[in-house]
Design an enzyme around this catalytic site. Structure first.
Site, PDB file in Angstrom:
ATOM      1  N   PHE A 141      47.387 -39.499   4.857  1.00 51.71           N
ATOM      2  CA  PHE A 141      46.617 -39.375   5.698  1.00 51.71           C
ATOM      3  C   PHE A 141      46.963 -38.200   6.555  1.00 51.71           C
ATOM      4  CE2 PHE A 141      44.511 -39.690   9.888  1.00 51.71           C
ATOM      5  CZ  PHE A 141      43.417 -39.815   9.651  1.00 51.71           C
ATOM      6  N   ASP A 226      54.578 -34.154   7.195  1.00 52.12           N
ATOM      7  CA  ASP A 226      53.634 -34.491   8.131  1.00 52.12           C
ATOM      8  C   ASP A 226      54.394 -35.748   9.143  1.00 52.12           C
ATOM      9  OD1 ASP A 226      51.934 -35.926   9.738  1.00 52.12           O
ATOM     10  OD2 ASP A 226      50.162 -35.640   7.968  1.00 52.12           O
ATOM     11  N   LYS A 255      50.798 -37.031  18.169  1.00 53.48           N
ATOM     12  CA  LYS A 255      50.818 -38.421  18.711  1.00 53.48           C
ATOM     13  C   LYS A 255      51.745 -38.549  19.872  1.00 53.48           C
ATOM     14  CE  LYS A 255      48.856 -40.702  14.779  1.00 53.48           C
ATOM     15  NZ  LYS A 255      47.689 -41.421  15.576  1.00 53.48           N
TER      16      LYS A 255
END
Length: 406
Positions: A141, A226, A255
């Site tokens: 993702f 990532d 995040k």
């Protein structure tokens, strides 16, 4: 004198909001540390961390101070100018990682968008246009833009939006032979999450990351990590690549990076950064003084031995308790993850029922996450107290006891 604001309730979501989310029945209104209170004054313990975002919990004094001080000075300029908080935070990231250059964005998706565009730009510049293919992992993702959702390896997120971006291949995570068979002279980049988050909290194998690095070097491709979810102390290291000792060419972060304030970053080398010359890529809000002031303050707190070692110790506390619940109730078949990104795998009779566990936990005053229908995910504050861990786990056990004995 302004008129009082009208009260809002959960029903307002269904009336006014686009229905792409299905939020819980209660509305949190206040947080302190790892505790949250809803509109009715009910207290919950937060093991979700805003999906691995609230790295220092709610209302951390260092972040509050940084935000309010910067808010009284300067909110926004645009990248027609630079600003002190952005320069300070970029320096911190460079001094703490492999990187030599930083690009700021607003989110993980934007950081990944920049990474993928840089990889293709680099491939174009060095090959005359023949090197553009990206290899990503099945169940990965990387965000919700059309490019990032196409690179992500979950068709449920990418289907139904018209023709997909070409030149993207997916191989199984941790399958080095499959990666070796897929990579070629047309490959501009291989994209890997060192810990697959949305894909089920699945850490990469050491040999897979090391082999990916060697394959990229052999074929002239870039290695992109990532670390939107695994970064900024979440793994017990500032970034998870440090645990593996495998250095990427590009790393994306978001995040936890702003502790709740929206900010993302792409980290890379000076050589690669030169392919993003003036005007090639940009972001109106990227490098915003408010976000960078908060992010800089957060890095000062998180990037310390005390916090990072504390994350590793907290993992053991979670793992021991979750494995005990697995033995006692048979609801979990295993526990995996790293640091305070933890996944409890639902056993065969409970597969597909992660949402039921989440709902039961909410009813017991606990906020947790899922990573797909078969994994309960925990991503709490990196500095959550032992008392809050123990109380939250006690609430989780009450929820599990109730639904397994129903």
């Amino acid at each position: 004198m302004s008129a009082p604001q009208s009260p809002v309730q959960r029903a307002d979501f269904d009336q006014f909001m686009v229905p792409n989310y299905a939020p819980a029945a209660f509305i949190p209104v206040r947080g302190e540390g790892s505790r949250v209170w809803d509109q009715g004054g009910r207290e919950l313990i937060d093991f979700s961390g805003g999906i691995a975002v609230n790295a220092l919990g709610h209302g951390h004094p260092a972040l509050m101070k940084a935000l309010t001080e910067q808010a009284s000075k300067l909110w926004h300029l645009s990248n027609v100018y630079t600003n002190e908080p952005a320069l300070r935070m970029a320096r911190q990231l460079v001094e703490s990682t492999f990187a030599e250059r930083v690009f700021f964005a607003n989110s993980g998706a934007e950081a990944n968008e920049a990474a993928f565009k840089l990889a293709r730009r680099y491939g174009h510049d060095v090959s005359g246009g023949s090197r553009y293919e990206i290899i990503a992992m099945i169940n990965s993702f990387h965000g919700r833009t059309l490019f990032t959702v196409s690179v992500g390896g979950q068709p449920k997120y990418s289907e139904g939006f018209g023709p997909k971006i070409e030149g993207i291949t997916h191989v199984p995570f941790n399958d080095l032979d499959a990666l070796k068979a897929a990579i070629s002279e047309k490959t501009c980049a291989v994209v890997i999450e060192p810990i697959q988050g949305e894909g089920g909290v699945l850490p990469a194998e050491q040999g897979f990351l090391q082999g990916a690095r060697e394959l990229c070097d052999a074929h002239g491709a870039l290695l992109i990590f990532d670390e939107v979810q695994s970064g900024v102390g979440r793994s017990g290291y500032l970034y998870a690549y440090m645990h593996y000792g495998v250095v990427p060419d590009i790393l994306t972060s978001a995040k936890s990076l702003g502790g709740g304030f929206p900010i993302g970053a792409m980290l890379t080398t000076e050589k690669l950064a030169s392919h993003f010359s003036v005007g090639v890529h940009g972001s109106t809000y990227g490098g915003n003084p408010l976000g960078c002031a908060v992010g800089s303050a957060l890095l000062e707190v998180v990037n310390t031995p005390e916090v990072l070692d504390g994350v590793k110790a907290r993992y053991e506390r979670f793992r021991t308790a979750l494995e005990s619940m697995a033995d006692k109730y048979g609801i979990f078949s295993g526990v995996r993850g790293m640091g305070l990104l933890i996944g409890a795998l639902l056993s065969e009779p409970w597969k597909g029922k992660a949402k039921d566990v989440l709902t039961a936990a909410n009813e017991e005053g606990l906020m947790v996450l899922q990573a797909g229908p078969d994994v309960i995910r925990f991503a709490p504050s990196l500095v959550i107290s032992e008392a809050d861990i123990d109380e939250g786990l006690a609430r989780l056990e009450r929820a599990i006891a109730r639904i397994t004995q129903a």
